[in-house]
Design a protein around this motif. Structure first.
Motif, PDB file in Angstrom:
ATOM      1  N   ASP A 290       1.086  -1.624   0.075  1.00 30.71           N
ATOM      2  CA  ASP A 290      -0.015   0.331  -0.233  1.00 30.71           C
ATOM      3  C   ASP A 290       0.847   1.239   0.190  1.00 30.71           C
ATOM      4  O   ASP A 290       2.043   1.139  -0.148  1.00 30.71           O
ATOM      5  CB  ASP A 290      -1.106  -0.086   1.423  1.00 30.71           C
ATOM      6  N   GLU A 291       0.587   2.552  -0.180  1.00 27.52           N
ATOM      7  CA  GLU A 291       1.158   3.544  -0.485  1.00 27.52           C
ATOM      8  C   GLU A 291       1.910   3.437   0.825  1.00 27.52           C
ATOM      9  O   GLU A 291       2.827   4.317   0.363  1.00 27.52           O
ATOM     10  CB  GLU A 291       0.151   4.967  -0.435  1.00 27.52           C
ATOM     11  N   LYS A 292       1.755   4.136   1.882  1.00 25.50           N
ATOM     12  CA  LYS A 292       2.331   4.224   3.541  1.00 25.50           C
ATOM     13  C   LYS A 292       3.662   3.128   3.011  1.00 25.50           C
ATOM     14  O   LYS A 292       4.622   3.587   3.535  1.00 25.50           O
ATOM     15  CB  LYS A 292       1.821   3.579   4.171  1.00 25.50           C
ATOM     16  N   LYS A 293       3.201   1.782   2.815  1.00 20.91           N
ATOM     17  CA  LYS A 293       4.197   1.594   2.838  1.00 20.91           C
ATOM     18  C   LYS A 293       5.655   1.693   1.602  1.00 20.91           C
ATOM     19  O   LYS A 293       6.859   1.458   1.900  1.00 20.91           O
ATOM     20  CB  LYS A 293       4.191  -0.446   2.604  1.00 20.91           C
ATOM     21  N   ILE A 294       4.859   1.950   0.588  1.00 22.61           N
ATOM     22  CA  ILE A 294       5.566   1.841  -0.766  1.00 22.61           C
ATOM     23  C   ILE A 294       6.248   3.813  -0.295  1.00 22.61           C
ATOM     24  O   ILE A 294       7.826   3.746  -0.670  1.00 22.61           O
ATOM     25  CB  ILE A 294       4.881   1.870  -1.577  1.00 22.61           C
ATOM     26  N   ARG A 295       6.158   4.326   0.145  1.00 24.55           N
ATOM     27  CA  ARG A 295       6.614   5.250   0.938  1.00 24.55           C
ATOM     28  C   ARG A 295       7.558   5.661   1.759  1.00 24.55           C
ATOM     29  O   ARG A 295       8.550   5.635   1.405  1.00 24.55           O
ATOM     30  CB  ARG A 295       5.633   6.385   1.611  1.00 24.55           C
ATOM     31  N   SER A 296       7.290   4.372   2.798  1.00 21.96           N
ATOM     32  CA  SER A 296       8.813   4.165   3.319  1.00 21.96           C
ATOM     33  C   SER A 296       9.900   3.333   2.576  1.00 21.96           C
ATOM     34  O   SER A 296      11.536   3.939   2.852  1.00 21.96           O
ATOM     35  CB  SER A 296       7.799   3.716   4.598  1.00 21.96           C
ATOM     36  N   GLU A 297       9.399   2.598   2.076  1.00 28.29           N
ATOM     37  CA  GLU A 297      10.327   1.229   1.475  1.00 28.29           C
ATOM     38  C   GLU A 297      11.170   2.656   0.594  1.00 28.29           C
ATOM     39  O   GLU A 297      12.508   2.749   0.292  1.00 28.29           O
ATOM     40  CB  GLU A 297       9.961   0.362   0.674  1.00 28.29           C
ATOM     41  N   ALA A 298      10.779   3.286  -0.224  1.00 22.71           N
ATOM     42  CA  ALA A 298      11.391   4.704  -1.107  1.00 22.71           C
ATOM     43  C   ALA A 298      12.362   5.542  -0.073  1.00 22.71           C
ATOM     44  O   ALA A 298      13.451   5.422  -0.904  1.00 22.71           O
ATOM     45  CB  ALA A 298      10.592   5.142  -2.260  1.00 22.71           C
ATOM     46  N   GLY A 299      11.562   5.514   0.421  1.00 23.11           N
ATOM     47  CA  GLY A 299      11.725   6.833   1.385  1.00 23.11           C
ATOM     48  C   GLY A 299      13.850   5.837   2.010  1.00 23.11           C
ATOM     49  O   GLY A 299      15.111   6.171   1.962  1.00 23.11           O
ATOM     50  N   LYS A 300      13.964   4.376   2.082  1.00 23.62           N
ATOM     51  CA  LYS A 300      15.139   3.673   2.418  1.00 23.62           C
ATOM     52  C   LYS A 300      15.809   3.889   1.776  1.00 23.62           C
ATOM     53  O   LYS A 300      17.737   4.274   1.907  1.00 23.62           O
ATOM     54  CB  LYS A 300      14.481   2.399   3.011  1.00 23.62           C
ATOM     55  N   VAL A 301      15.302   3.773   0.390  1.00 21.55           N
ATOM     56  CA  VAL A 301      16.415   3.541  -1.395  1.00 21.55           C
ATOM     57  C   VAL A 301      17.098   4.994  -1.358  1.00 21.55           C
ATOM     58  O   VAL A 301      18.176   5.360  -1.195  1.00 21.55           O
ATOM     59  CB  VAL A 301      15.263   2.983  -2.279  1.00 21.55           C
ATOM     60  N   LEU A 302      15.829   6.185  -0.714  1.00 20.04           N
ATOM     61  CA  LEU A 302      16.499   7.799  -1.277  1.00 20.04           C
ATOM     62  C   LEU A 302      17.996   7.253  -0.196  1.00 20.04           C
ATOM     63  O   LEU A 302      18.828   8.104  -0.180  1.00 20.04           O
ATOM     64  CB  LEU A 302      15.561   8.963  -1.512  1.00 20.04           C
ATOM     65  N   ASP A 303      17.423   6.926   0.628  1.00 20.85           N
ATOM     66  CA  ASP A 303      18.719   7.444   2.585  1.00 20.85           C
ATOM     67  C   ASP A 303      19.529   6.983   1.728  1.00 20.85           C
ATOM     68  O   ASP A 303      20.420   7.750   2.572  1.00 20.85           O
ATOM     69  CB  ASP A 303      17.938   6.900   3.515  1.00 20.85           C
ATOM     70  N   LYS A 304      19.836   5.076   1.018  1.00 23.14           N
ATOM     71  CA  LYS A 304      20.554   4.529   1.343  1.00 23.14           C
ATOM     72  C   LYS A 304      21.317   5.880   0.432  1.00 23.14           C
ATOM     73  O   LYS A 304      23.118   4.996   0.528  1.00 23.14           O
ATOM     74  CB  LYS A 304      20.219   3.133   0.830  1.00 23.14           C
ATOM     75  N   MET A 305      21.088   5.878  -0.048  1.00 23.17           N
ATOM     76  CA  MET A 305      21.925   7.155  -1.745  1.00 23.17           C
ATOM     77  C   MET A 305      22.601   8.049  -0.841  1.00 23.17           C
ATOM     78  O   MET A 305      23.157   8.947  -1.800  1.00 23.17           O
ATOM     79  CB  MET A 305      21.472   6.999  -3.550  1.00 23.17           C
ATOM     80  N   GLY A 306      22.003   8.624  -0.197  1.00 17.00           N
ATOM     81  CA  GLY A 306      22.755   9.670   0.808  1.00 17.00           C
ATOM     82  C   GLY A 306      21.290  10.715   0.099  1.00 17.00           C
ATOM     83  O   GLY A 306      22.147  12.016   0.401  1.00 17.00           O
ATOM     84  N   ARG A 307      20.507  10.220  -0.380  1.00 22.15           N
ATOM     85  CA  ARG A 307      20.295  11.824  -1.769  1.00 22.15           C
ATOM     86  C   ARG A 307      20.709  12.783  -2.137  1.00 22.15           C
ATOM     87  O   ARG A 307      20.167  13.940  -2.051  1.00 22.15           O
ATOM     88  CB  ARG A 307      18.523  12.267  -0.863  1.00 22.15           C
ATOM     89  N   ASP A 308      21.917  12.647  -2.326  1.00 27.07           N
ATOM     90  CA  ASP A 308      22.492  13.489  -2.624  1.00 27.07           C
ATOM     91  C   ASP A 308      23.037  13.377  -4.158  1.00 27.07           C
ATOM     92  O   ASP A 308      24.668  13.807  -4.620  1.00 27.07           O
ATOM     93  CB  ASP A 308      24.130  13.967  -2.340  1.00 27.07           C
ATOM     94  N   GLY A 309      22.411  12.075  -4.670  1.00 28.07           N
ATOM     95  CA  GLY A 309      22.850  12.388  -6.452  1.00 28.07           C
ATOM     96  C   GLY A 309      23.127  11.023  -6.594  1.00 28.07           C
ATOM     97  O   GLY A 309      23.515  10.134  -5.598  1.00 28.07           O
ATOM     98  N   GLY A 310      24.094  10.901  -7.915  1.00 33.07           N
ATOM     99  CA  GLY A 310      24.641   9.399  -8.235  1.00 33.07           C
ATOM    100  C   GLY A 310      23.771   8.854  -8.315  1.00 33.07           C
ATOM    101  O   GLY A 310      24.337   7.384  -8.172  1.00 33.07           O
ATOM    102  N   HIS A 311      22.988   8.736  -8.349  1.00 27.54           N
ATOM    103  CA  HIS A 311      21.681   7.798  -8.238  1.00 27.54           C
ATOM    104  C   HIS A 311      19.945   8.260  -8.463  1.00 27.54           C
ATOM    105  O   HIS A 311      19.597   9.657  -9.564  1.00 27.54           O
ATOM    106  CB  HIS A 311      20.799   7.938  -6.870  1.00 27.54           C
ATOM    107  N   VAL A 312      19.460   7.066 -10.103  1.00 25.23           N
ATOM    108  CA  VAL A 312      18.433   7.480 -10.518  1.00 25.23           C
ATOM    109  C   VAL A 312      17.605   5.961  -9.827  1.00 25.23           C
ATOM    110  O   VAL A 312      18.084   5.112 -10.056  1.00 25.23           O
ATOM    111  CB  VAL A 312      18.886   6.500 -12.362  1.00 25.23           C
ATOM    112  N   PHE A 313      16.800   6.841  -9.466  1.00 20.75           N
ATOM    113  CA  PHE A 313      15.820   5.905  -9.309  1.00 20.75           C
ATOM    114  C   PHE A 313      15.221   4.707  -9.362  1.00 20.75           C
ATOM    115  O   PHE A 313      14.550   4.968 -11.289  1.00 20.75           O
ATOM    116  CB  PHE A 313      15.349   6.535  -8.312  1.00 20.75           C
ATOM    117  N   ASN A 314      15.091   3.158  -9.907  1.00 20.81           N
ATOM    118  CA  ASN A 314      14.683   2.365 -10.076  1.00 20.81           C
ATOM    119  C   ASN A 314      14.180   1.202  -9.494  1.00 20.81           C
ATOM    120  O   ASN A 314      14.286   1.250  -8.310  1.00 20.81           O
ATOM    121  CB  ASN A 314      15.093   2.248 -11.869  1.00 20.81           C
TER     122      ASN A 314
END
Ligand code: CP3
Length: 343
Positions: A290-314
């Protein structure tokens, strides 16, 4: 076009947010795809440029991804080399006449461009329909992944046939891989001439090779393709699905490394961050929650990349046909809004 968000991110230039697209975005989870598919079989769709272009643009119009990927299949190249391709309903693709001997390898044709003109026409038509909105990714299968299909004749669980060829008759395996590499180079040059803006090489079966043979039987051929097709400002993405030693990607001439969902993105960032842009890697099954889980998991992916570039989300592999449209829309909205905050 070279200034588009996705292309800049692939070149590791600073962007206002993280771009997002997903593998298999032109596919069965979209009712609009299924409507076209109800009227035509899969290969007819691949071989009719107007249909391929229409399907390629659907996820851009409906979901709003930051890049389009041309609708086609990695197996059109072996078909152009002389194998007869069938897409068996619900069984996936198969070849009637798989490669079984040295003689079969000798008979394979490597001048494939003339037989793949329909793909180039689809690329040109798609570029017109996109009209500069987003870049268009062209793709090919990696030689090892294509060889696996050509020798097995279809998908496989243990890949006994291709691996036996590699272990028992390595010279013959190399001969086959050489011919596929020559074909893929010619094919991708045609796609780039038709004005694809980036290229992805799918090594979907990379993980079935023992790590100490991966370089010799797969990566060296991928690297040769990348060097041959590399042009100024044209990013090349390599997706070596299932490998565990990402260290070896350091010396690849590719710009972006696709990461499957079974790998820990944070660890791979430690190994490759700053050297390669990383693409990935949310588990596609999360999109069935569901949307809540999707947002939290996608947020984890962004966090792992440090949210500072060098990343294409897929995703870490293709989007599943049963994915609800609202869930993929929610993911794209989240990435567009959320990655913004940190750059
Ligand atoms: O990503 C995209 O949206 C572009 C289109 C695309 C397709 N196949 C369309 C397709 C791409 C990039 C591919 C690549 C591909 N094809 C790979 C590498 C990527 C990966 O998933 O690892 C592989 C291994 C193939 C071979 C292939 N083609 C298989 C195993 C199957 C059957 C499995 C399945 O998902 O149905 C196909 C058929 C296929 N290719 C479909 C689509 C949309 C489904 C066909 C249908 O509509 O019935």
């Amino acid at each position: 076009m070279s200034e588009h968000l996705f292309l800049k991110a692939c070149r590791n230039e600073k962007t206002e947010r993280t771009p997002v697209w997903v593998m298999r975005q032109a596919g069965r989870y979209l009712p609009e795809y299924r409507a076209v598919r109800a009227r035509h079989d899969f290969l007819t769709m691949c071989k009719t440029p107007e249909l391929a272009a229409e399907i390629t643009v659907q996820p851009i119009d409906i979901i709003g991804f930051d890049a389009a990927i041309i609708f086609s299949d990695i197996l059109v190249v072996p078909e152009a080399m002389g194998l007869s391709l069938k897409i068996v309903e619900s069984n996936g693709p198969a070849f009637d006449n798989p490669v079984k001997s040295g003689g079969d390898i000798d008979r394979l044709n490597t001048n494939v461009a003339g037989k793949l003109e329909y793909v180039y026409e689809a690329v040109r038509l798609t570029k017109k329909l996109l009209n500069g909105r987003v870049p268009l990714i062209g793709f090919a299968g990696a030689p090892f992944t294509l060889a696996a299909y050509m020798v097995e004749g279809k998908g496989s669980k243990n890949f006994e046939k291709i691996k036996t060829l590699i272990f028992k008759e390595p010279a013959l395996a190399h001969k086959l891989l050489e011919k596929i590499t020559a074909s893929v180079i010619e094919y991708l040059k045609g796609k780039i001439d038709a004005e694809c803006d980036a290229i992805q090489i799918f090594d979907s079966w990379a993980g079935v090779l023992p790590p100490d043979c991966y370089e010799e039987f797969s990566l060296n051929y991928i690297n040769r393709i990348v060097s041959e097709i590399k042009r100024d400002k044209l990013p090349v993405i390599v997706f070596p699905r299932g490998i565990r030693n990402f260290e070896i990607m350091k010396s690849s001439p590719c710009d972006v490394v696709g990461v499957d969902w079974e790998s820990d993105l944070a660890k791979i960032k430690d190994t490759l961050g700053g050297i390669k842009v990383l693409q990935g890697n949310m588990d596609p099954v999360i999109l069935l929650s569901d949307e809540k889980k999707i947002r939290s998991e996608a947020g984890k992916v962004l966090d792992k990349m440090g949210r500072d570039g060098g990343h294409v989300f897929n995703l870490g592999h293709g989007i599943l046909p049963e994915t609800p449209i609202d869930n993929i829309k929610a993911l794209v909205k989240f990435i567009k809004e959320e990655s913004n905050k940190y750059h």
